[in-house]
Design a protein around this motif. Structure first.
Motif, PDB file in Angstrom:
ATOM      1  N   GLU A   8      -1.122  18.126 -32.091  1.00 30.99           N
ATOM      2  CA  GLU A   8       0.154  18.853 -31.955  1.00 30.99           C
ATOM      3  C   GLU A   8       1.174  18.316 -32.959  1.00 30.99           C
ATOM      4  O   GLU A   8       1.129  17.142 -33.310  1.00 30.99           O
ATOM      5  N   PRO A   9       2.051  19.176 -33.469  1.00 27.25           N
ATOM      6  CA  PRO A   9       2.057  20.627 -33.332  1.00 27.25           C
ATOM      7  C   PRO A   9       0.948  21.250 -34.190  1.00 27.25           C
ATOM      8  O   PRO A   9       0.840  20.948 -35.369  1.00 27.25           O
ATOM      9  N   ARG A  10       0.137  22.102 -33.551  1.00 31.47           N
ATOM     10  CA  ARG A  10      -1.079  22.535 -34.233  1.00 31.47           C
ATOM     11  C   ARG A  10      -0.818  23.515 -35.361  1.00 31.47           C
ATOM     12  O   ARG A  10      -1.505  23.517 -36.364  1.00 31.47           O
ATOM     13  N   ARG A  11       0.145  24.408 -35.178  1.00 32.29           N
ATOM     14  CA  ARG A  11       0.368  25.410 -36.228  1.00 32.29           C
ATOM     15  C   ARG A  11       1.235  24.813 -37.326  1.00 32.29           C
ATOM     16  O   ARG A  11       2.280  24.226 -37.072  1.00 32.29           O
ATOM     17  N   ARG A  12       0.725  24.956 -38.547  1.00 30.63           N
ATOM     18  CA  ARG A  12       1.404  24.380 -39.695  1.00 30.63           C
ATOM     19  C   ARG A  12       1.544  25.417 -40.801  1.00 30.63           C
ATOM     20  O   ARG A  12       0.747  26.365 -40.862  1.00 30.63           O
ATOM     21  N   LEU A  13       2.474  25.169 -41.707  1.00 31.00           N
ATOM     22  CA  LEU A  13       2.541  25.892 -42.981  1.00 31.00           C
ATOM     23  C   LEU A  13       2.223  24.870 -44.056  1.00 31.00           C
ATOM     24  O   LEU A  13       2.680  23.724 -43.961  1.00 31.00           O
ATOM     25  N   SER A  14       1.426  25.256 -45.050  1.00 22.02           N
ATOM     26  CA  SER A  14       1.044  24.276 -46.070  1.00 22.02           C
ATOM     27  C   SER A  14       0.894  24.919 -47.438  1.00 22.02           C
ATOM     28  O   SER A  14       0.429  26.064 -47.551  1.00 22.02           O
ATOM     29  N   LEU A  15       1.248  24.160 -48.457  1.00 24.23           N
ATOM     30  CA  LEU A  15       0.832  24.553 -49.806  1.00 24.23           C
ATOM     31  C   LEU A  15      -0.688  24.502 -49.846  1.00 24.23           C
ATOM     32  O   LEU A  15      -1.301  23.676 -49.176  1.00 24.23           O
ATOM     33  N   THR A  16      -1.283  25.385 -50.624  1.00 24.27           N
ATOM     34  CA  THR A  16      -2.734  25.369 -50.811  1.00 24.27           C
ATOM     35  C   THR A  16      -3.085  24.418 -51.959  1.00 24.27           C
ATOM     36  O   THR A  16      -2.206  23.967 -52.698  1.00 24.27           O
ATOM     37  N   LEU A  17      -4.379  24.148 -52.138  1.00 30.27           N
ATOM     38  CA  LEU A  17      -4.790  23.284 -53.250  1.00 30.27           C
ATOM     39  C   LEU A  17      -4.397  23.878 -54.602  1.00 30.27           C
ATOM     40  O   LEU A  17      -3.863  23.140 -55.454  1.00 30.27           O
ATOM     41  N   PRO A  18      -4.576  25.181 -54.834  1.00 30.77           N
ATOM     42  CA  PRO A  18      -4.119  25.709 -56.136  1.00 30.77           C
ATOM     43  C   PRO A  18      -2.624  25.482 -56.356  1.00 30.77           C
ATOM     44  O   PRO A  18      -2.194  25.194 -57.469  1.00 30.77           O
ATOM     45  N   ALA A  19      -1.841  25.573 -55.292  1.00 30.05           N
ATOM     46  CA  ALA A  19      -0.391  25.364 -55.444  1.00 30.05           C
ATOM     47  C   ALA A  19      -0.092  23.906 -55.740  1.00 30.05           C
ATOM     48  O   ALA A  19       0.692  23.584 -56.639  1.00 30.05           O
ATOM     49  N   ILE A  20      -0.732  22.998 -55.020  1.00 32.02           N
ATOM     50  CA  ILE A  20      -0.530  21.567 -55.267  1.00 32.02           C
ATOM     51  C   ILE A  20      -1.019  21.210 -56.670  1.00 32.02           C
ATOM     52  O   ILE A  20      -0.329  20.523 -57.432  1.00 32.02           O
ATOM     53  N   ASN A  21      -2.152  21.763 -57.052  1.00 36.97           N
ATOM     54  CA  ASN A  21      -2.740  21.389 -58.350  1.00 36.97           C
ATOM     55  C   ASN A  21      -2.061  22.048 -59.531  1.00 36.97           C
ATOM     56  O   ASN A  21      -2.335  21.704 -60.682  1.00 36.97           O
TER      57      ASN A  21
END
Ligand code: 6PG
Length: 250
Positions: free
Chosen positions: A177-190
């Protein structure tokens, strides 16, 4: 290891020295980006390790940085309100934003007030596209942590998000918890120029040893090992997270 990306590991005796040196380096890299490009765009990490780093950045360097030239984004966010104790935005507000004179228009939190979370992810991607253009979110610096399971941002081992090649922001499911997340993807990070990992604590040792001793195998297991930005990766690690097992006997 991708030899087009410069790698360095900086190991510090303890978390306090790691914190001080990481804050210094972040300030240095912000200044360098501004000198080169006139502005600096940073994606911030969440969790516990960066908390004292942001505080130190504000207290030791805040009065000397040209905050009007700096834009702050988030690499990931828990899908909770900004005033929730587990909000990464809330943590940054408390440790950094409330202590510096950063124009509000330079603060770009992930919009967890937008529902459903998939719409929030789309909205944040639009924020990034408006700022960077459609070629890619070319952050000058992305700050990341590493979980004991090898996750980074909110990209967890085995997650379908690890196969995302087009979108820059996705909804992910955390095992805690908290289980729902927003995240940059690997292409965005890279797409970033530089990445700095901030890693502290003995519980990170198995992942850190695998990342550094068996990078090829680690890349098949751990999202943190899949990070290969355009420019450089710097690992800021304390001794507890890096020591060889026999070292700990000394
Ligand atoms: C989060 C972070 C997460 C964090 C790691 C390490 O939202 O929690 O983005 O990826 O960086 O879990 O966390 P600690 O620094 O607390 O060990």
């Amino acid at each position: 290891m991708d030899d087009s990306v410069s790698w360095e590991v900086r190991c510090y005796p303890d978390r306090s020295i790691l914190t001080r040196r990481a804050a210094e380096e972040i300030a240095h890299r912000m200044r360098r980006a501004i000198a080169l490009k006139g502005r600096c765009a940073v994606a911030l990490a969440g969790g516990h390790t960066p908390r004292p780093v942001y505080h130190r950045l504000a207290e030791e360097h805040g009065h000397r940085l040209p905050w009007d030239r700096i834009h702050l984004f988030w690499g990931d966010e828990r899908y909770v309100p900004p005033d929730d104790p587990q909000s990464n935005y809330g943590m940054v507000r408390q440790t950094l934003l409330d202590r510096i004179s950063l124009p509000e228009e330079n603060v770009h939190p992930m919009p967890t007030h937008i529902s459903p979370p998939e719409e929030a992810a789309r909205a944040y991607e639009q924020t990034l596209r408006s700022f960077f253009g459609d070629a890619g979110p070319t952050f000058d610096l992305v700050l990341l942590g590493v979980g004991a399971d090898g996750h980074t941002a909110s990209l967890f081992p085995g997650s379908p998000a690890l196969r995302e090649r087009a979108r820059w922001v996705v909804v992910t499911e955390a095992p805690v918890e908290p289980r729902r997340r927003l995240s940059l993807t690997l292409p965005a990070i890279n797409a970033a120029d530089q990445v700095m990992f901030l890693v502290s604590g003995e519980e990170k040792r198995p992942v850190m040893r695998a990342l550094l001793d068996e990078p090829q195998r680690a890349r098949t297991l751990y999202p943190a090992a899949m990070v290969r930005p355009r420019g450089s990766v710097a690992w800021f690690v304390d001794r507890a997270a890096l020591a060889e097992p026999e070292d700990s006997l000394r």
